[in-house]
Design a protein around this motif. Structure first.
Motif, PDB file in Angstrom:
ATOM      1  N   UNK A   4       0.827  -1.214   0.000  1.00 18.97           N
ATOM      2  CA  UNK A   4       0.000   0.000   0.000  1.00 18.97           C
ATOM      3  C   UNK A   4       0.856   1.256   0.000  1.00 18.97           C
ATOM      4  N   UNK A   5       0.455   2.192  -0.842  1.00 21.07           N
ATOM      5  CA  UNK A   5       1.123   3.492  -0.894  1.00 21.07           C
ATOM      6  C   UNK A   5       0.251   4.513  -0.164  1.00 21.07           C
ATOM      7  N   UNK A   6       0.882   5.250   0.762  1.00 20.69           N
ATOM      8  CA  UNK A   6       0.140   6.204   1.589  1.00 20.69           C
ATOM      9  C   UNK A   6       0.555   7.612   1.208  1.00 20.69           C
ATOM     10  N   UNK A   7      -0.433   8.449   0.938  1.00 17.55           N
ATOM     11  CA  UNK A   7      -0.175   9.855   0.653  1.00 17.55           C
ATOM     12  C   UNK A   7      -0.988  10.696   1.620  1.00 17.55           C
ATOM     13  N   UNK A   8      -0.335  11.580   2.340  1.00 17.86           N
ATOM     14  CA  UNK A   8      -1.029  12.390   3.337  1.00 17.86           C
ATOM     15  C   UNK A   8      -2.021  13.336   2.673  1.00 17.86           C
ATOM     16  N   UNK A   9      -3.113  13.591   3.374  1.00 15.26           N
ATOM     17  CA  UNK A   9      -4.167  14.450   2.846  1.00 15.26           C
ATOM     18  C   UNK A   9      -4.574  15.472   3.897  1.00 15.26           C
ATOM     19  N   UNK A  10      -5.028  16.630   3.430  1.00 16.71           N
ATOM     20  CA  UNK A  10      -5.542  17.657   4.314  1.00 16.71           C
ATOM     21  C   UNK A  10      -7.057  17.495   4.452  1.00 16.71           C
ATOM     22  N   UNK A  11      -7.546  17.846   5.631  1.00 16.61           N
ATOM     23  CA  UNK A  11      -8.960  17.684   5.946  1.00 16.61           C
ATOM     24  C   UNK A  11      -9.592  19.069   6.135  1.00 16.61           C
ATOM     25  N   UNK A  12     -10.693  19.306   5.436  1.00 17.88           N
ATOM     26  CA  UNK A  12     -11.421  20.569   5.607  1.00 17.88           C
ATOM     27  C   UNK A  12     -12.475  20.482   6.701  1.00 17.88           C
ATOM     28  N   UNK A  13     -12.965  19.297   6.991  1.00 19.58           N
ATOM     29  CA  UNK A  13     -13.982  19.136   8.038  1.00 19.58           C
ATOM     30  C   UNK A  13     -13.818  17.765   8.677  1.00 19.58           C
ATOM     31  N   UNK A  14     -13.830  17.734  10.002  1.00 18.41           N
ATOM     32  CA  UNK A  14     -13.738  16.482  10.752  1.00 18.41           C
ATOM     33  C   UNK A  14     -14.752  16.540  11.892  1.00 18.41           C
ATOM     34  N   UNK A  15     -15.863  15.847  11.718  1.00 22.81           N
ATOM     35  CA  UNK A  15     -16.951  15.831  12.696  1.00 22.81           C
ATOM     36  C   UNK A  15     -17.048  14.433  13.292  1.00 22.81           C
ATOM     37  N   UNK A  16     -17.038  14.355  14.605  1.00 21.86           N
ATOM     38  CA  UNK A  16     -16.996  13.055  15.280  1.00 21.86           C
ATOM     39  C   UNK A  16     -18.136  12.937  16.284  1.00 21.86           C
ATOM     40  N   UNK A  17     -18.607  11.730  16.448  1.00 19.62           N
ATOM     41  CA  UNK A  17     -19.535  11.398  17.530  1.00 19.62           C
ATOM     42  C   UNK A  17     -19.021  10.121  18.201  1.00 19.62           C
ATOM     43  N   UNK A  18     -18.910  10.163  19.514  1.00 19.67           N
ATOM     44  CA  UNK A  18     -18.427   9.020  20.281  1.00 19.67           C
ATOM     45  C   UNK A  18     -19.577   8.473  21.121  1.00 19.67           C
ATOM     46  N   UNK A  19     -19.831   7.177  20.982  1.00 15.64           N
ATOM     47  CA  UNK A  19     -20.938   6.529  21.676  1.00 15.64           C
ATOM     48  C   UNK A  19     -20.410   5.632  22.786  1.00 15.64           C
ATOM     49  N   UNK A  20     -20.885   5.891  23.998  1.00 17.19           N
ATOM     50  CA  UNK A  20     -20.522   5.073  25.147  1.00 17.19           C
ATOM     51  C   UNK A  20     -21.772   4.360  25.661  1.00 17.19           C
ATOM     52  N   UNK A  21     -21.866   3.033  25.529  1.00 19.46           N
ATOM     53  CA  UNK A  21     -23.018   2.306  26.066  1.00 19.46           C
ATOM     54  C   UNK A  21     -22.850   2.017  27.549  1.00 19.46           C
ATOM     55  N   UNK A  22     -23.923   2.111  28.304  1.00 18.62           N
ATOM     56  CA  UNK A  22     -23.854   1.804  29.728  1.00 18.62           C
ATOM     57  C   UNK A  22     -25.135   1.108  30.162  1.00 18.62           C
ATOM     58  N   UNK A  23     -25.060   0.471  31.315  1.00 18.11           N
ATOM     59  CA  UNK A  23     -26.202  -0.237  31.886  1.00 18.11           C
ATOM     60  C   UNK A  23     -26.757   0.577  33.050  1.00 18.11           C
ATOM     61  N   UNK A  24     -28.092   0.714  33.080  1.00 18.92           N
ATOM     62  CA  UNK A  24     -28.770   1.482  34.127  1.00 18.92           C
ATOM     63  C   UNK A  24     -29.218   0.534  35.233  1.00 18.92           C
TER      64      UNK A  24
END
Length: 477
Positions: A4-24
């Motif tokens: 695999x050949x890797x070429x770095x890229x620039x990002x104009x937008x990076x939106x993240x959502x992190x989901x944490x499951x828990x028990x009640x």
């Protein structure tokens, strides 16, 4: 062999959502709902259109009408209940708009925590969702992937020196878990159910799937950048940077990478947009125009987020039901077996839909999520468990009824014929208890059978009444 050949890229937008499951903890959901509202969380309701642009930053909004049309009615009624009293996914959202930064591997990345959602689900499950946007100044694709890989680790279980440190509001948190429960959602900590904590050596939280949060992300690459199969693979595997800070690829065989993308990537809009689904992340990569990219980002906050949430819920419940079966002591816990049968039947009837989404592309993406999460396999395993439980319960009930019939027959024969003829006359009217001191051996047997029969009948009546009340309570729940 091609590498695999890797070429770095620039990002104009990076939106993240992190989901944490828990028990009640059992019976605490109403108290938690009250606590969340007192802590400033708003109940999420589709008819409150003012919420459409409140939780996703200034550039994005989620159409509530579009959300309702995207899902079929029976799925929509579970995902978007009309009131807090109805059964379904009860979502509470809080706008935060907090500036923070994370340090790892001598790198410091800034981010904005736009909002936090807490979704309370059936089966005493819940999800915390953090809505995060990375700072745009000179952000690279490698840095964005590394941020997700590092931030989703709640605990520094292995005591690594390069573990990320979260900085915000003048405080530093050495673990993401501390940032989550001390800074972001301290209200839920007292309501967590530490399931099987006595059987774990190092875990301090009740994870069902992993010791990390699940990540959903949207990446828009800079204008002029191209997306390769290696870039798509890196997204699914969260391949950020190596020890020297260079772009990292966890596979060296291009044939393997292409096969991975064939089974984990939804490429309907390739080469402009790719959706990658794995056990750790669900990521959208695009090089579309700004207008089209914004629509995709809105869908990642809206329709696609709920597709992920529903599949994640299915997976955790199915795992939970699968784990409960070996824990049941078949010869002793007939009550637990009945509860497990009831839970499996309820999940099958109310929540595990064959058809959920109304649109073609939505169905295909939802199906890919279900395949990668292996929910169909888990479902078949749980259904097989249900069949075995029914067979055992049928045999157990038949054996119990036979024993009961034998006991009743003995009491009927001895108490009704022998006992009645021997002592029944002495038990009429004013009983002369002194006369019983002169009974023969067989008369004492008859007296014992008579009184013990009355006691057995009373006990059985009480047990039947208690079970009937318990069934009523379960029905009301």
């Amino acid at each position: 062999m091609d590498k695999p050949q890797v070429q770095e890229k620039k990002i104009d937008a990076a939106l993240c959502q992190f989901l944490f499951p828990f028990s009640i903890r059992e019976g605490c959901q109403l108290s938690l709902q009250k606590e969340l509202k007192e802590s400033g969380f708003d109940y999420f309701h589709l008819d409150q259109e003012e919420q459409e642009g409140k939780y996703y930053g200034s550039s994005h909004r989620v159409s509530h009408r579009g959300l309702e049309r995207y899902y079929l009615p029976f799925a929509s009624s579970i995902l978007f209940p009309h009131s807090e009293e109805e059964i379904g996914f009860q979502r509470y959202s809080l706008r935060v708009e907090m500036d923070a930064k994370v340090r790892f591997n001598e790198i410091e990345l800034g981010f904005i925590l736009h909002s936090v959602d807490i979704t309370l689900c059936p089966f005493n499950l819940g999800f915390v969702t953090l809505c995060i946007e990375l700072a745009k100044e000179e952000l690279t694709y490698t840095q964005a992937l590394e941020f997700i890989k590092q931030f989703r680790q709640l605990e520094n279980v292995l005591k690594r020196k390069d573990y990320p440190v979260v900085c915000c509001r003048g405080a530093e948190y050495q673990e993401v878990e501390s940032f989550l429960f001390m800074e972001v959602v301290p209200a839920i900590k007292p309501y967590l159910d530490f399931v099987n904590s006595d059987k774990a050596y190092f875990e301090t939280l009740s994870f069902f799937v992993d010791e990390r949060m699940y990540a959903q992300a949207f990446f828009m690459v800079a204008e002029g950048e191209e997306l390769s199969v290696v870039d798509v693979y890196r997204a699914g595997q969260l391949n950020g940077m190596d020890a020297e800070g260079r772009p990292y690829v966890s596979a060296h065989n291009m044939q393997y990478i292409k096969e991975y993308c064939r089974t984990h990537v939804y490429s309907r809009w390739a080469p402009y947009t790719y959706f990658v689904v794995d056990d750790d992340a669900f990521i959208c990569l695009t090089k579309e125009t700004q207008e089209r990219a914004d629509k995709l980002a809105d869908q990642m906050y809206g329709e696609y987020y709920y597709s992920l949430l529903l599949n994640f819920f299915h997976k955790i419940v199915l795992l939970k039901l699968s784990v409960q079966y070996p824990a049941v002591q078949v010869d002793k816990d007939n009550k637990d077996i009945g509860e497990l049968i009831r839970s499996i039947t309820e999940f099958d009837a109310k929540y595990f839909f064959v058809e959920t989404v109304s649109q073609t592309q939505g169905k295909e993406l939802f199906g890919l999520l279900r395949i990668v999460f292996r929910n169909n396999d888990l479902y078949e395993d749980v259904k097989s468990t249900l069949g075995r439980l029914f067979q055992y319960q049928e045999k157990f009930t038949s054996r119990r009824n036979n024993h009961l019939l034998m006991i009743l027959t003995i009491y009927t024969v001895i108490g009704g014929i022998y006992g009645m003829n021997q002592v029944i006359d002495d038990l009429k009217g004013n009983i002369d208890w002194g006369k019983m001191l002169k009974y023969s051996f067989f008369e004492y047997i008859a007296l014992f059978v008579t009184f013990s029969g009355l006691i057995v009948a009373a006990v059985m009546g009480v047990i039947a009444l208690v079970r009937w009340i318990q069934e009523l309570v379960r029905t009301w729940k």
